[in-house]
Design an enzyme around this catalytic site. Structure first.
Site, PDB file in Angstrom:
ATOM      1  N   ASP A   1      36.553  45.304  53.799  1.00  0.00           N
ATOM      2  CA  ASP A   1      36.151  45.214  52.391  1.00  0.00           C
ATOM      3  C   ASP A   1      35.187  44.050  52.163  1.00  0.00           C
ATOM      4  O   ASP A   1      34.139  44.206  51.534  1.00  0.00           O
ATOM      5  CB  ASP A   1      37.425  45.058  51.537  1.00  0.00           C
TER       6      ASP A   1
ATOM      7  N   GLY B   1      40.650  43.998  40.169  1.00  0.00           N
ATOM      8  CA  GLY B   1      41.337  44.274  38.912  1.00  0.00           C
ATOM      9  C   GLY B   1      40.510  45.211  38.058  1.00  0.00           C
ATOM     10  O   GLY B   1      39.282  45.153  38.088  1.00  0.00           O
TER      11      GLY B   1
ATOM     12  N   LYS C   1      30.927  44.079  51.099  1.00  0.00           N
ATOM     13  CA  LYS C   1      30.321  43.272  50.029  1.00  0.00           C
ATOM     14  C   LYS C   1      29.180  42.423  50.585  1.00  0.00           C
ATOM     15  O   LYS C   1      28.119  42.308  49.970  1.00  0.00           O
ATOM     16  CB  LYS C   1      31.391  42.400  49.376  1.00  0.00           C
TER      17      LYS C   1
END
Lengths: 207, 324
Positions: free
Chosen positions: B201, B308, B205
């Site tokens: 992950d 989130g 990015k």
């Protein structure tokens, strides 16, 4: 005109203090005077433990017209390369300082640090893996050989009473010549990879 | 703006819920099995209530959302690797219709950056993807504002799960398996945490940021095609085999270990790194931080929530605002 006598060169105060202005040089009121330009420098050297080495280190300082302010000759301790650390405080005109460093190097004297500029660097890495089973001292030797760095310090944490499954960790502090840290870390990674050891290294530019 | 939101996970749901507060209208909302489509505005609350009750979002098929009336497509379906499908096709469809695209899905810009830019070049629509890097943290916008040409490196802690595990291990002297189980109980780590703890992950990015940096040096899409990077170009190591003893040794020396990702023009590197214990990068818990090295500005750091629903939705909606 100041009435005090000109101080002898070896008694001049350290730093760019106004006291060092000379009465024979009226232009020293400004920043351009020769005497006022004297700057203090600290040089750290490492010397081989042989007769005549200290003299070899001090000659370039005298030859370039610098004033020797102090020498700290740490004969009891050794640098990672097994040499004797010497710290020298001098003052000299700014344009002579680089010549002094160049002359020192020409005579084979290793300059570790000149003022804030360090000519020796350190890097700390953590190794993770079967460090003991894969012969840690051989690992360190290979790392030193391949990177030309020296191991300054090592801390090992092997799991107590654990079987061969558990990984141990070691924190390694390595010393190398300035600007060679990236190469040292690469060499450490290479050797580690040969033994299936993980390397946790700092980011570039961090000690 | 009229938004079509693809994906009704935490991010897609939050975008749909917050859209009206930002002055937008949701004309389509889909998940993998159904869609709610209404050119006059979807009743988001009703659709999500249906989904929570185990019913379809609406009476339309998922594909209908893509064909609906909208100004910007919000692509918030799960990240896929390789050909980045079906996300990539969604991007293509929207751009071919001259619509804008805002990505929360990392796949298309991590794996097919030049392809996406190629589609964009032939379209009146634009593509933004702030939400793909660092959640709420404005990484891409800041790099863009500063001038990507002058940014030499972007590095940071970009995975909250891995950071939670490492910071708990260091603080409590616990081992990896113990802390991971705790993180799973708290909902911080997923049942299959490999995407996070193996560094994938964070690497995605960093790959996206590396593409942004490399793009700044390219004059054409053709040039970008040669220079763009993908996950396969990244050097990635995770935290699975970092033992507690490594963290202890680091702590004795005033340091700690963080999973740090670095993106430069040279490439992408992700792995556990030694950082000063009180340094900028030593954020704790699920917090993320990004450091930007700039030719003239020096070092900048932005810290915040990297994941989130609402946090990431704030980045999506900031991108939508850029399109207005």
């Amino acid at each position: 005109m100041p009435s005090e006598p000109t101080p002898a060169p070896d008694e001049q105060s350290v730093g760019p203090s106004d006291d060092s202005e000379s009465e024979s040089e009226p232009e020293t009121e400004a920043d351009g005077g020769r005497a006022a330009e004297l700057q203090a420098h600290t040089i750290r050297l490492e010397l081989v433990d042989e007769p005549g080495q200290l003299l070899a280190a001090l000659t370039p300082i005298a030859d370039n017209g610098a004033n020797l302010l102090s020498i700290f000759h740490e004969r009891g301790s050794l640098t990672p390369r097994g040499r004797i650390p010497v710290e020298v405080d001098i003052e000299c005109p700014p344009d002579r300082f680089d010549d002094i460093l160049a002359d020192l190097r020409e005579r084979g004297v290793n300059v570790i640090q000149a003022d804030a500029e360090e000519y020796g660097d350190e890097v700390t890495v953590v190794l993770v893996g079967h460090l003991v089973d894969t012969d840690l001292s051989d690992t360190l030797k290979r790392m030193q050989d391949r990177s030309e760095a020296s191991v300054a310090d090592i801390d090992l944490s092997a799991p107590a009473g654990a079987g061969s499954e558990a990984h141990s960790s070691a924190r390694l502090r390595l010393r190398a010549r300035a600007g060679e840290i990236a190469g040292v870390v690469e060499a450490v990674r290479e050797v580690a990879a040969e033994k299936d050891i993980r390397v946790i290294a700092p980011l570039g530019g961090q000690p | 703006m009229r938004l079509a939101v693809l994906g009704a996970g935490a991010v897609g749901r939050s975008v749909a819920e917050l859209a009206s507060e930002y002055g937008h209208e949701v004309t389509a909302l889909s998940d993998s099995s159904s869609a709610a489509v209404d050119a006059d505005g979807v009743d988001v609350e009703a659709a999500l209530t249906r989904k929570e009750a185990g019913e379809p979002l609406g009476g339309a098929a998922p594909g209908d959302a893509l064909a609906a009336e909208y100004d910007a497509l919000v692509e918030a379906t799960p990240t896929t690797l390789g050909d980045a499908e079906p996300g990539y096709s969604h991007v293509r469809t929207a751009l071919e219709r001259d619509r804008h695209v805002v990505l929360a899905n990392k796949g298309p810009v991590a794996e097919r950056y030049a392809d996406v830019r190629g589609l964009e070049a032939d379209s009146d629509g634009e593509v933004y993807f702030e939400a793909t890097v660092g959640g709420a943290i404005p990484v891409c916008a800041t790099v863009d504002d500063l001038g990507a040409r002058h940014v030499s490196a972007v590095r940071g802690v970009l995975n909250g799960t891995a950071n939670f595990v490492l910071s708990r291990m260091a603080a409590e002297g616990l081992d990896y398996d113990h802390v991971l189980a705790e993180a799973q109980d708290l909902g911080v780590a997923e049942a299959d945490p490999s995407f996070d703890v193996e560094g994938t992950d964070a690497a995605l990015k960093c790959v996206i940021v590396a593409n942004v940096l490399r793009e700044a040096d390219c004059d054409s899409v053709a040039q970008l095609r040669e220079r763009a990077v993908t996950l396969a170009d990244a050097e990635v190591a995770g935290i699975r085999d970092v033992p507690g003893s490594a963290l202890e040794l680091a702590a004795e020396d005033g340091r700690t270990v963080r999973l740090v990702g670095e993106a430069t023009r040279e490439g992408v590197r992700v792995g556990p790194r030694l950082v000063p214990e009180n340094g900028t990068l030593a954020v704790t818990g699920t917090r993320n931080i990004v450091e930007i090295d700039h030719e003239y500005a020096g070092g900048l750091a932005i810290s915040g929530r990297g994941a989130g629903g609402e946090e990431t939705a704030s980045a999506v909606l900031a991108d939508v605002a850029r399109l207005e």
